[in-house]
Each structure stands twice: as structure tokens, then as C-alpha cells.
Design an enzyme around this catalytic site. Structure first.
Site, PDB file in Angstrom:
ATOM      1  N   ASP A   1     -18.977-132.706  -2.953  1.00  0.00           N
ATOM      2  CA  ASP A   1     -19.311-132.485  -4.356  1.00  0.00           C
ATOM      3  C   ASP A   1     -20.566-133.286  -4.718  1.00  0.00           C
ATOM      4  OD1 ASP A   1     -18.224-131.395  -6.972  1.00  0.00           O
ATOM      5  OD2 ASP A   1     -18.454-133.517  -7.481  1.00  0.00           O
TER       6      ASP A   1
ATOM      7  N   GLU B   1     -23.046-129.564  -2.367  1.00  0.00           N
ATOM      8  CA  GLU B   1     -23.898-129.154  -3.486  1.00  0.00           C
ATOM      9  C   GLU B   1     -25.170-130.000  -3.454  1.00  0.00           C
ATOM     10  OE1 GLU B   1     -21.100-128.036  -7.205  1.00  0.00           O
ATOM     11  OE2 GLU B   1     -21.024-130.137  -6.651  1.00  0.00           O
TER      12      GLU B   1
END
Ligand code: CA
Length: 640
Positions: A319, A350
Site C-alpha cells: 500500500d 501503489e
């Protein structure tokens, strides 16, 4: 408190991998890193009351230990850290905790294994990775599935009969759909939910508290700290048995708050600060952990390896990887490769953050424009492909190629070869670094985005989201056709294939379970869409020209052509030395226009492999083919 982390890194870095608590028949050992402490006590509790305490031994590098022949299995403990202040800290390396992570618990991990867990192995990786993003509670909250009500929303639901044996829901259905990996949204212990009353609330789980312990709200019992561990392992084993791999969503970039073992054992060290001493907030969640500092990096590497070893996790999704460093990501890649074999565990994240965060120790952030500094085996979510196909995730009315956008033809053709040969912001080394996708837990579901952008002002009531619309189905099919014919790894939000809706709720991280849950009844209702996805995935696995992940893969894509506005085509060299294939060349056309488009074929024997109606078909054709309006077409040239 602003700390001199460089001094700590130089003088107190501990490179051992044995921090935490270990317990077996021979005894129990504790080891904690507390570099600022002048005294550390190990304190045991029963019913909230202190029962005994021991002074820990000071070792080199800020490490404190306590070893005993006693077996303290199941006992609750904290560290009393005497520094500038005296704090009671949960073990930051805790492997087991009580409800809501209040106390660490001494755990003998051999007692947490389900039957035959030592024989659990993941299925072999296939030609292509098709990753399916799923939340544990969403999987089994739909009361129509007929499971045990006590297992609703729990790890246990993954082992139930409906989940294992149904063709229209659960794991068997997903295996038949063709996906290869289930990416579980956070399963480590997160905050927000009161685990003792969890069903009254809902959360996605992007609020880590104890990184190395499974979340308690998915377990059937919190009293016995081994239960959540065993049930989490059972879930993973059940997914493996169904023929699927498991990716874990890890959120090492921030923590729920600073009331945790990391901050209490080393105040100020684990979190980035701005110049004025305030906490950096690149995560938009109140704090950023400080990857780039030696003991933060050591902690994260140890944690990833722990989940891979102890829980048999097959991959990791990071994340807000943009808050982490390229140096750390590459180090994790090497560590996983060395222990499990090259590429056996997949890794991607990400490549962005929510806001600014400082960089430390001359490291580099793993942002999109740094992908060339990442190992070839570290992938990034490709928002470029996502947005060019369906439009911006931030502006609902802004369309992409399939829902009315214009002047997107060139970008669409860049997406096809994973942006490898484009001159844009992202310069991947190969499509192995690219995760192609349309929808994930953040933002609108694909179905909601298409509905709200294509029918502005018309979609208001709940039933509007539950209807079927021919034009929306067509746009959805074309969108799926597009990303599944782009080079790179494939990723989808659970239920994208059955028109998953959250009724226009674009940020449902704490919305009702009913909004978030998978409504398995839609598998039948939107069976046309499901079948189309299934066909696309099946076809994809047969096409080396598309699933090739080498640095030469982009060279396979030739003749990129803008045929007219809203219609593009390209050829793919589908030859392969390692995989047998019937088609030497594949022609792909994306037609987002309202009118059909005729394509003249060069000489040879051609077969339609996918069209507007069906994917993975075999329809003979010659001389020319008609690409229907709002659809994709793939034709294969037979090998001579
Ligand atoms: Ca929790």
C-alpha cells in the site's frame, strides 16, 4: 520528539532476525530493541493485573533479552520501557495478541498449525497472473450463500462447503473463472474495529496495529490467542487447495496511530518528521513510517519473510509504496528470491502517496517515475491504463476510451505494451513491472463508474444500480477486453466480472457490510459478463504474445494503428519457443465508436478468437472481418 536517527542507525542497528518472543518445550525467550531505554522490564498479566515482572538483560545495539527454561505458553505480557518516560509496550514483534491487540501473548507456533499444514503448498504459477482483490468479510457476508451464520465474514468461511463446491460462488467459481491469485485486503491486526463487537462495524483494514498477527475480527474466538492464527492459516490452506495463490495486502507505510509497540519501544524513531518536528503525513492517515532508516527497513523485511514462511503467503501488495524506498523494495525482492526462488513470490504496489513525505539517508521513493530504479520483479499499479480506458477515478463525469472519451487513441496504444516504449512519466524496464487493471477497492467500482459517467443524472435509486443495461454491459466488455489484451500482469477488484456495485459509494472503507459485500446472486444475473471475463482470461493464458514478461515483450507488438477516431488496432507476434500455440500472429482491434468497422486481413488463414459476443471462440473468417460497434475483436493467424 525529533530523534537523531542517523546516530541510531550508525550505532544501534541490530541485524539479527530473532526479535520478538519464542517459545517451545525447552523454554521461552524474549528479545526487544529499545535503544533509548536505560531499563526494560518484562511484565506478565492475568485478568488485567500484573502478576510478575523480570528485568531484561542489556545486550549490544540497543537489544534487551530475557530467557528462561519455563514454558510461558499462552501468557500475556508487555514491556515496561524506562526511558525519558516509562511506557507499557506491546511487543512490536508480537506473533500473538489478545482482543484488540491489548497484550502480547507467548505463542508456540507449532501449536497453531491446522492439520496437514506442513503439507500445504501453493499451486504452481501459471502462464499469467490474474489477481483478484478480495476482502475477508466481503467474501461471505451475503446471507443468501447459506453458510454457517457463525462463520459469516470470518476466515472460517473459506473452508465451508459452499465456498469449496459451488459453481456460482466462492473459491471453485473463482478457480473456474480463471483467476490465479486472491489478493486479500488487510489480514494483519488493524485498528478501528472493536474486535469483541466487530459485526456492528466494518472497515477495509488499512490501519495497522500489530503487523505480525492476523486480524481478530475475522476469527471465531479471541480468548485463545492461537485461534485467529490457526483460522487464518486454514483460510490460506483452503485457497491453495482450490488451486489459487494468496497475495497479502501489506500497509507498512503508516500505522493506525502512535499508540503501539513500535513507538513505545523506540519513541520517535519509527516515524518520519518534518523540519519542525511534527509528524510527516504523506499517507493522509496521520503518520508515515520511516523506511530508509535501518531498523524500520529491518522490521519490514523481517515481517514480510515471516508471513511468507509461517503463513505460506505467495505474494505481497504494498500500500502507498511511494512512501517506501526503492532500496527497501529491492532488498525485499532479493530476500524473497533468495529464500523461495526467483519470482516465486510476487511483489507489487501503489507507486504513489497521498502527500509529501521526507526522504532520509539518501534513499529514493518508490514513485511511478522511479520504476526504472526498482528490480524488474517489483510491479506497480498502472493508473495510466486504468484511466485511459474508463476515465479518471477522481472525476466521475470524465470518460475514458470506452465511455465516450476522445483523443485517447495514442495513449491506448501505449498501454498495450505496458507503456514500455512510451515516452511518458512511467518508464518500466519491462511489462513485468506493470499491473494492468481497471478497478480496485478505492474509488467507484467499474460498473458504478460506467453507469454514472454514461448516464449522468439518471442513476439515482438503489435499483438503478441493480438493473442491466445493454450499453453499459457493452462498455464493460470492451473495457475488460482492452486491459486483458494489454501486456503486464492482470488485476481486478472482486466482482468486477459480475457488475459489482457499491451503489455509488466511492469510498466505502467504513460503510455498511451490505454495501461492501459480494452479492453472489449477481453471478447469475450478469452471467453474460461473467462468461465474457472467463473467456478473456482463458484466451489470455494461451497467448504468449500477450503474457510474455521479458524485456523483449514490447517488441512483439507491431503495426500500432489509429484506424479512425475511437478505433485502433495492433498486431502481436505470438510465436513462442516454450509454449505451443496455434496462432503465429494475432490482430487486435478496439472499436469504441458507435458504428461497425471493417478490417481487411492480409493473406493467410484467420480465426476469430474473441468478438463482441464471445471471448475464446473459434470462428473461421477470410479476407475481411467486421468489428462491431463498441467492441473488441481478436483474430489469430494460423500457423502454417
Ligand atoms: Ca484488530
Amino acid at each position: 520528539m525529533k530523534v537523531d536517527y542517523k546516530n541510531i542507525d550508525s550505532n544501534f542497528t541490530y541485524d539479527g532476525h530473532d526479535l520478538g518472543c519464542y517459545c517451545d518445550n525447552k523454554g521461552t525467550g524474549f528479545k526487544v530493541w529499545a535503544p533509548f531505554a536505560h531499563t526494560v522490564e518484562l511484565v506478565f498479566f492475568e485478568n488485567g493485573t500484573e502478576t510478575k515482572a523480570f528485568f531484561m538483560q542489556k545486550e549490544a545495539s540497543g537489544v534487551w533479552t530475557y530467557n528462561t527454561n519455563e514454558n510461558y505458553y499462552g501468557e500475556k505480557y508487555l514491556y515496561r520501557v524506562h526511558g525519558e518516560q516509562v511506557t507499557m509496550a506491546v511487543d512490536p514483534y508480537a506473533k500473538a495478541v489478545t482482543a484488540n491487540g491489548e497484550y502480547s501473548v507467548v505463542m508456540d507456533l507449532t501449536k497453531t498449525n491446522p492439520i496437514d499444514f506442513d503439507q500445504d503448498i501453493a499451486p504452481k504459477r501459471e502462464n499469467e497472473d490474474v489477481i483478484y482483490e478480495l476482502h475477508v468479510r466481503d467474501f461471505s457476508w451475503d446471507s443468501s450463500i447459506g453458510g454457517n451464520p457463525e462463520y459469516r465474514g470470518k476466515y472460517k468461511a473459506f473452508s465451508e462447503d459452499w465456498a469449496i463446491n459451488s459453481d456460482s460462488k466462492g473459491l471453485k467459481y473463482l478457480k473456474n473463472l480463471g483467476i490465479t491469485h486472491i489478493q486479500l485486503m488487510p489480514i494483519y491486526d488493524y485498528g478501528w474495529l472493536d474486535e469483541t463487537n466487530a459485526n456492528e462495524q466494518y472497515n477495509w483494514g488499512y490501519d495497522p496495529v500489530n503487523y505480525n498477527v492476523p486480524e481478530g475480527s475475522y476469527a471465531t474466538d479471541l480468548e485463545d490467542a492461537a485461534t485467529r492464527i490457526r483460522e487464518c492459516k486454514e483460510m490460506i490452506m483452503s485457497i491453495h487447495k482450490a488451486g489459487l495463490r494468496v497475495v497479502m495486502d501489506v500497509v507498512y507505510n503508516h500505522t493506525f496511530d502512535l499508540n503501539n509497540g513500535l513507538e513505545k519501544t523506540a519513541p520517535g524513531y519509527y516515524y518520519r518528521q518534518l523540519e519542525d518536528g511534527s509528524l510527516a503525513n504523506g499517507s493522509a492517515c496521520g503518520n508515515d513510517t520511516a523506511s530508509g532508516r535501518s531498523m524500520v527497513d529491518n522490521y519490514i523485511v523481517d515481517s514480510v519473510l515471516y508471513w511468507a514462511r509461517e503463513y505460506h503467503i505467495d505474494g505481497f501488495r504494498f500500500d502507498l509504496m511511494g512512501l517506501m524506498t526503492t532500496e527497501l523494495m529491492n532488498r525485499i525482492r532479493i530476500a524473497l528470491d533468495e529464500e523461495f526462488g526467483k519470482g516465486e513470490k510476487i511483489m507489487y504496489g501503489e507507486p504513489w502517496s497521498a502527500d509529501f513525505s521526507p526522504t532520509e539517508n539518501n534513499t529514493h521513493k518508490a514513485y511511478k517515475d522511479s520504476v526504472q530504479f526498482l528490480d524488474d520483479g517489483v510491479g506497480v499499479f498502472c493508473d495510466g491504463t486504468r484511466d485511459v480506458i474508463k476515465g479518471s477515478v477522481f472525476k466521475i463525469e470524465l470518460p475514458g476510451f470506452v465511455n465516450g472519451g476522445s483523443n485517447l487513441e495514442a495513449s491506448v496504444l501505449d498501454a498495450v505494451s505496458g507503456w514500455v516504449d512510451s515516452q511518458g512519466e512511467i518508464r518500466p524496464k519491462s511489462c513485468n513491472q506493470i499491473i494492468q487493471y481497471l478497478s480496485a477497492h478505492d474509488n467507484f467500482t467499474l460498473w458504478d463508474k460506467l453507469l454514472l459517467s454514461m448516464k449522468p443524472g439518471e442513476i439515482i435509486a438503489k435499483e438503478d444500480f441493480d438493473n442491466t443495461y445493454e450499453d453499459i454491459i457493452d462498455a464493460n466488455k470492451l473495457a475488460a477486453f482492452m486491459y486483458m489484451t494489454c501486456q503486464g500482469h492482470l488485476f481486478m477488484q472482486a466482482g468486477e466480472e459480475f457488475a459489482r456495485t457499491k451503489y455509488g459509494d466511492e469510498n466505502s472503507y467504513r460503510s455498511a457490510s451490505e454495501i461492501n459485500m459480494l452479492d453472489w446472486k449477481r453471478v447469475e444475473k450478469y452471467s453474460e459478463l461473467v462468461e465474457y471475463y472467463k473467456g478473456l482470461i482463458s484466451l489470455r493464458k494461451k497467448l504468449p504474445g500477450l503474457f510474455d514478461k521479458t524485456r523483449e515483450a514490447a517488441l512483439r507488438v507491431t503495426n500500432k494503428t489509429i484506424i479512425r477516431e475511437k478505433t485502433v488496432s495492433f498486431m502481436v507476434n505470438n510465436d513462442s519457443e516454450s509454449v505451443s500455440t496455434d496462432w503465429s500472429q494475432v490482430l487486435v482491434v478496439y472499436n469504441a465508436d458507435d458504428s461497425d468497422c471493417e478490417i481487411v486481413l492480409e493473406e493467410g488463414e484467420w480465426v476469430i478468437l474473441a468478438d463482441k459476443d464471445k471471448a475464446d471462440c473459434r470462428i473461421a473468417c477470410e479476407n475481411s472481418v467486421l468489428v462491431k460497434n463498441k467492441s473488441g475483436l481478436m483474430v489469430g493467424k494460423k500457423r502454417r
